[in-house]
Structures are given as C-alpha cells and as structure tokens.
Design an enzyme around this catalytic site. Structure first.
Site: not given
Length: 484
Positions: A49, A52, A473
């Site tokens: 998770c 961690c 460009d």
C-alpha cells in the site's frame, strides 16, 4: 587534517585563504574534491500500500548521504541518489530489507523488464487461482450466515434455531480455508504492526482477526451449552471471510491493471529484432543482438528491422522511420547515411557498421526515458505520500477510540462496539489514495508513447494540464505516421 564538509561561503572566503591560515598553525590542509552523486534504481518487493512506499522513502531519505529517495508503488521500483563517500548501495538495500521489504539493483533495463513481466504474470495466475477458491467458499458462507435475513430457508441441520452448533461449525470450517488462502494479510500485516509501521494489511489483519477470534470464542461457548441461541446470532465469521475475499479481489484487479500499464514499453522493445546478421570475412553469421559490438558489420535485408544505430557502408534503400520521426513516407538512404535501431528497411540490402549498440541506441534511450517517466512522481504525489504515511496509524487509533467510546461512553454492547471497531479499520484504506497518482502517470506516459508522444516526467505531465495553446514548429506536415 581532512575537511569534508565546507562550512564557509566560498563567495566570501576563498578556500586558499583557509589553507594558508591552517598552514600558519603548522598543519597541512588537503582539500578533497566533492565526489559526484550516484544514482541507483532498485526493484522493490513486498509493498502492499501507499504507506509502505512512503515509509521506504522516509527512512532511506533520512540516511546520511542520501539526497533523494523516490519510490513508485505502481512500478514497484525505487530511485535513490546518494553520496558514495557517506553511504553505499549495500547500505541502502540492507536498510530497505530491515523494513521488511525486498530490494535488488536494476542492472539492465531490458532484462529487468522481462523478468518483472514474467513474475507479474506468474503472480497474477497464482492470485487468480486463490481468488476462485475464496469466492467459491465465500458464497456458501454468506448464504449460511445471512440466508434467513435474505429470505432463504436453510436445511434443518444448518438452521440456527434448531442446531446452533452445526450452524456455527459450518461457518467456522468455511472461513478457515479462506483465511489460509489470504494468510499474506496476516504474515505481512502483523509484522508491520510489531515494527510500528502498520500498513493496509495491518488494518485487514486486525479487523478480520478480531472478528474471527470473537466468533471462535462464541463457538466454544455454543459447544459448552452456554446460551447457544444467543451466541449463534452473534457470529462474525462471514465478516472475516467476505472482507478477505473482497480485498483479495481488489488486489487482483489492481495487479492486473498495473501489468497492462507497461504495454507501451513492451511494444517499443519489440521494434528491435532478437537476431542480427554479422558479416565476417564475407561470411554471414546469425548472432543475438545483445552480442553485437561497435564496429561490427551487419547485413540488413529488405523487410527486416535495423538492430542497431549505425552508418551504411554499402547499398541503398528506403527506410521507414515513422516510429521515430512520424514521417509517413520512407526516407531514401545511401552510403555514409545514419540509420537508427527499430526502423524498417523497405526494399534494398544494406551493409551497416554498428556505431551504438545495446543501451546506447536511440530506441533504448527512448525506452529508458519512458520507464523513468512512468517511475517519476508528480508534485501532487508527494502530498498523497505524506498523508498515507500517517494515515494507517491514525486510522488504527481512531478505530480503537471508536470501539471504546461506544462501549464505555455510549453504553453499547461489546458486539456492537466490536462491529464499529472493525468497520473503521476495514473501510478506511489508503490504497486508492497512494495508487491513484502513480497509476495515472504510468497509464498516461505509456499511452503517450504508443501514440508517439514522449512525456519526460510526471512533473511535465502534471504541468500539461494547464496548457491551453500548442504551437507546432515543423517543416512539412503533421501526420499520423502513415500516408492517407
């Protein structure tokens, strides 16, 4: 005497003046040049998770000599910048392992990526098998425990009003294999709790564990004949089983989604052929592309992709460079012209002298940039990580406070207080908070690469949201990479 850390402003005091002053005192001052910082990328395992990844960042970031620590939960990688004179790769790896995670340096991007893909596929298959069994057991568990509330008639042998012991035992034996298949929540969650670094698995482990222990105690009392009807109505085996099954389903879907975010990198890697035709004294020899060295002469036949960056020494042809430049029409190439790995030789045999091979080709650098972009953090991710770091312990404290408040202050029964305690633990999960941003970056940069748009970093992607005008460009026309 050796002075490592400069404690003066070189704009106000010259280092030479300091050396002269030290010399007047009878000492010799040797100025050490500052060593350049080293960057190491590691493959991390065991993260479940956002808390961690945040904890790894906090601990490693506070080590002496570490100037930057970035952990990507979705990619399961970490990038650490450190001063070699103060710390080392080994020290960083050992510090990560002390936190309960695995760490291994990423040496070659291609091999690591392939290995990571294979490991993810194997992990997905194992998760899928476990999930099917869990769901097959969860359905009857839910029917037995909640069937009467849903208007279903249970067999006499499982009816809690006629046989409360069988009613409890059936749920007990159904939930045991579910908890065994979901044992990773406990094997990861409880050790993280003991290390005072709780994560999402800790929330699930404590919540479902409390429900299972309480229900098992009620089962024992039913077997002993202590008010069996009341105890049968106070079982929470289905809560533990259903929660483990649903969270496991979420983890499976999350892992599968993460595995698809690298499709763009896989497609880029497939542009480079696995074999190359080496010319040695006029003889043709097929060798792996990884064995090609700078200076080798290679033969590229019509219809083959060019394996390296090099210079044409013989032959002429048209090269499809749309994967690199977006130019829809093939470009004429002849002797002394440069060619790029991954481009397609259309209609003539070419002899090419290898100039850049392996990780030095343009295509390899593009792949590396896409990987780094997917592993980078957007500024908003830092806020999410800081919140998730303190989120889990706060939730656990709040859940405990909720349960105790309902029991002692609210005068609720212990079972009701326990239900509120479990509800707060399970519902409050920081995974979505921590995974949303890195997953979005991985998907965005990957999709961009598929469309030929290379996004340099998570910061650039976040800034792109503010763009309201784009000026092109370009000599010629903007194309889709193919004639229309």
């Amino acid at each position: 005497m050796c002075i490592r850390d400069r404690s003066w402003d070189p704009g106000l005091i010259r280092p030479e003046a300091v050396a002269e002053r030290v010399g007047e005192l009878g000492f010799t001052l040797v100025m050490e040049e500052e060593q350049p910082e080293t960057v190491v990328e590691m493959a991390l395992t065991g993260m479940h998770c956002a808390s961690c990844s945040s904890r790894i960042e906090k601990v490693i970031g506070n080590m002496d000599g570490v100037s930057s620590a970035e952990v990507n939960l979705a990619a399961e990688t970490g990038r650490f910048v450190f001063q070699p004179s103060l710390t080392s790769r080994r020290a960083i790896r050992e510090a990560i392992e002390k936190l309960g995670f695995g760490a291994a340096p990423i040496t070659t991007s291609d091999s690591h990526f392939s290995q990571q893909q294979r490991e993810t596929a194997a992990r997905l298959q194992a998760m899928k098998r476990r999930l099917i069994i869990m769901l097959a057991l969860t359905v009857p568990l839910l029917v037995i425990s909640m069937g009467e509330m849903m208007g279903l008639r249970l067999p006499q042998i499982l009816n809690p009003h006629h046989d409360p012991l069988n009613f409890a035992l059936a749920q007990f034996f159904l939930v045991l294999p579910i908890m065994y298949l979901g044992r990773s929540f406990y094997l990861v969650g409880f050790p993280a709790l003991w290390r005072r670094a709780p994560n999402m698995d800790s929330l699930i482990a404590v919540g479902t564990g409390a429900a299972f222990v309480y229900s098992t105690w009620n089962l024992v009392e039913i077997a002993l004949g202590i008010d069996p009807m009341t105890r049968a109505m106070d079982l929470y085996f289905e809560s533990a089983g259903v929660l483990i099954a649903l969270v496991s389903l979420g983890k499976y879907l999350e892992t599968r989604s993460k595995s698809h975010t690298s499709d763009a990198i896989r497609q880029l890697m497939q542009l480079t052929p696995d074999q190359a035709t080496l010319l040695v004294d006029g003889e043709q020899k097929m060798i792996p592309v990884d064995e090609v060295e700078a200076g080798d002469l290679l033969l590229v036949k019509p219809g083959e992709r060019i394996p390296i960056d090099g210079i044409i020494t013989d032959g002429r042809s048209s090269i499809d460079e749309s994967m690199l430049t977006g130019e829809s029409l093939p470009v004429a190439k002849q002797q002394s012209d440069m060619v790029t790995a991954g481009t397609l030789n259309k209609n003539g045999a070419l002899t090419i002298r290898a100039e850049h091979v392996g990780q030095d080709t343009v295509l390899a650098r593009i792949i590396r940039m896409v990987q780094q972009a997917q592993g980078s953090k957007a500024p908003i991710a830092g806020l999410a990580d800081r919140i998730s770091l303190y989120f889990v312990p706060s939730v656990m404290a709040f859940a405990l406070l909720t349960g105790l408040s309902w029991y002692f202050v609210g005068g609720a029964a212990f079972t009701l207080a326990l239900r509120f305690f479990i509800a707060v633990l399970v519902i409050a999960c920081p995974c979505a908070l921590g995974l949303a941003t890195p997953t979005a970056i991985m998907v965005g940069t990957g999709r961009g690469a598929q469309l030929g748009v290379l996004i340099k970093s998570g910061t650039a992607l976040e800034m792109a949201e503010k763009i309201d005008t784009i000026i092109f460009d370009k000599t010629g026309t903007l194309t889709h990479g193919r004639p229309e």
